[in-house]
Every structure is written in structure tokens, then in C-alpha cells.
Write an enzyme that holds these catalytic residues in place. Sequence first.
Site, PDB file in Angstrom:
ATOM      1  N   TYR A   1      39.842   9.022  -8.890  1.00 47.58           N
ATOM      2  CA  TYR A   1      40.720   9.701  -7.936  1.00 47.58           C
ATOM      3  C   TYR A   1      42.107   9.081  -8.023  1.00 47.58           C
ATOM      4  O   TYR A   1      42.257   7.853  -8.074  1.00 47.58           O
ATOM      5  CB  TYR A   1      40.198   9.556  -6.494  1.00 47.58           C
TER       6      TYR A   1
ATOM      7  N   GLU B   1      47.610  15.322  -5.576  1.00 46.62           N
ATOM      8  CA  GLU B   1      46.265  14.761  -5.741  1.00 46.62           C
ATOM      9  C   GLU B   1      45.628  15.251  -7.034  1.00 46.62           C
ATOM     10  O   GLU B   1      45.674  16.447  -7.348  1.00 46.62           O
ATOM     11  CB  GLU B   1      45.406  15.173  -4.541  1.00 46.62           C
TER      12      GLU B   1
END
Length: 388
Positions: free
Chosen positions: A109, A197
Site C-alpha cells: 500500500y 492512493e
Amino acid sequence: MNLHEYQAKQILAHYGIPIPDYGIAANLAEVDKVIKSLGLEEAVIKIQVHAGGRGKAGGVKFAKTPKQIRDVASSLIGMKMVNNQTGPEGVIAHKVMIARPTDIKKEFYLGAIIDRENARPVLIASPEGGMEIEEVAEKNPEKILTVPIDLNGHVKHFYLLRLANFMGWKGEAAKEGMQIASGVARVFIEKDASLCEINPLVQTPDGRLWALDAKLGIDENALFRQPEIRHFYDPTQQSKNEVAAKEHDLAYVALNGNIGCMVNGAGLAMATMDIIHLFGGEPANFLDVGGGASKEKVAAGFKIILSDPKVKAILVNIFGGIMNCATLAEGVLAAAAELSIKVPVVVRMEGTNVEEGKRLLHTSKITIITADSMTEAAQKAVQSLRSK
């Protein structure tokens, strides 16, 4: 303003972030074009909507032959997705992204947000990709690293080294990972993002890193600085009322209650919703017409509220500082002249030219319930529903 995944990837690619080959299609002819141009034998097909949870909703599928790509894409174009993010009305996918599959060895991530507690932009990294970062933070906070982003979009080299080591990247993967992290930081600052993101950022068996998914939200107040992004706006991903509000530069958010609210100023709007709750009511919306709203803007806001079938009463709460109370009254009357108002309307106004505003309302043919304070207005709005 939220962007679709393919739009976010377009921007990330411009900053040197590696993106697997993909194409966009809104019909079968465009699907065939993507298959041919990319030479696809298999593909991952994803609906393009402004909501997460697409995989769980059946909006992400794998196809193993060109025929399957056509069939799956055809079934997903026009799909209505409903989950807790979209609300019960759902959103419709008018396009799909068709991407070349990627072999995955490991998922990570990587994202950028504003750290409001410390008043600075930060990169967030985790070796636990593919999961919601909130879930990782709750269950395994030690698997999250936060490093600051300078206001010019740069990240100091020693922070990038710390990030690469935290993620477990070695050699060429470490160099590539630091370049990707730098790119995310630059996108976040230079594009006035509220969120950038990549989840997951994946590593393939050959050690390469790829942005498999991307999410990008832009601060709408900064869109005047981002002319190339403004055309990414997709009105199909919002309700008709939200689209109408945007056209008239109104701050509008639909809620689940039945008391429509028209207020000037975000703070007063929040206080109005709170006091409605206090007296047992439920607001149907947040609608801020702004401090210097015109007659036309007020009328547009009133029409938007009335177009919501859930609205059974309306509370207008205006404090006339910059705004002229007579202007408010004229806007309400203009909207009423076009629409048949069948719900109670409670008006509390105070401030600039308030007496003229009240006179206009009292001499009109509309039945208006007036109030001298916010508390009285909220009470009357709630009581008007109970007396039906």
C-alpha cells in the site's frame, strides 16, 4: 472531486509511475478496439465508478479469452453498483477499464493524505497491500509507516530510504519504489489532491513494481489551478440534485432525513442540522447558499430542496451579514412562483435588511411559518411534521 481509476492512472503515468497496459470502453465496438490495440488474450475488466468495493460488488472480473473479454465487458457496461459507499440509489458504470493481467508476488500500500493532527502532507506506506488501510491501522498499526512530504512535493532522501527498507525492497526494487513514492508525493502536491492512493502496489516475480489500482481525489477549491483535471468531472456519478447544485455553485450534500435545510455559511448549516436532531428531527440535506448569494442562487437552492421526494418540511435559516435578507426572500418567492409548494416552510432570518425580507414574505401569497430564533425555527419545523 473524485476521479475514475483510469483518469488517476493517466496522471500517475505522467509522473513516471509504472501502470500495466489498459484501455477504456463504453460499448462493444470500443471493447474490440482495446482488445486489438493491446493484443489481449486475457484481461482484468473493472467497472469505472466513484466508489470502492467494486470487487465485492461483482464489478471486477477476469476473462481468459478474447470472447470472454467481450462477454464480461458487455455485462459490466451499464452495471448498477450499490453498496454502503454509493447509498441505496447506487451508481451506474458507463465505462469499463480493460487491463493486461499482472502476475503478483507481493502486494503493498502506498498513499498520500493530509495529516491534520500535525498539519502537513504525508506519505503512508504499508507492506500489507490489498486491504483497507484503516483496517491495517486498527489491527496491525506497526505495519504502517508515515513520512512527511515537503510543501514543494519533495520527500527527503533519508525518508525514502526508510520507506524502502520498511517495505522490504532491495536493490533495483528499492530504487524503483523510491521513485514511485516520490511520484505519488509530487502528484499529491502539484495536483492539489485530497487523496492519492495506490492499493495495491504490486511486485511481480521479476521484481518490478506496478500500480495495479489507483485512487485520486482533488480539492474542488483548487480546480481553478488544475484546468486539465476539470474536464475529468463525471456528472453521471452524482445525483441530479448534486449536479444541479454544482452548476449553481452551491454546497449540497443529500442526507436521509425529511427536513430540507437552506442556510448561508457552513458553520450555521452544521449548527442547524444539529439543532434539528436535538428536537427529534432528521435533516434531508446540507445546503449552504454562501454568504453573498444572489436571488437566482437562492431560488435554485430552494428548487433543489423541493425536488427531493423525502423532504416533508423546509427550514430556511439565514443570518444576513454579507447576504441581504430581502435577497433571500426574493429568491424563495421566485422559486415558489414556479413550483407548487405542498410542504411547511419555516423561515428564520436575521441581519442585513431583515425587516424588508420579512415584509416581502408576509405580503406574499405563500404560507410561511416565521421564527425569531434558530431554536424556535427548529422546533416549528419538527412540529410541522408531527402535526400532519
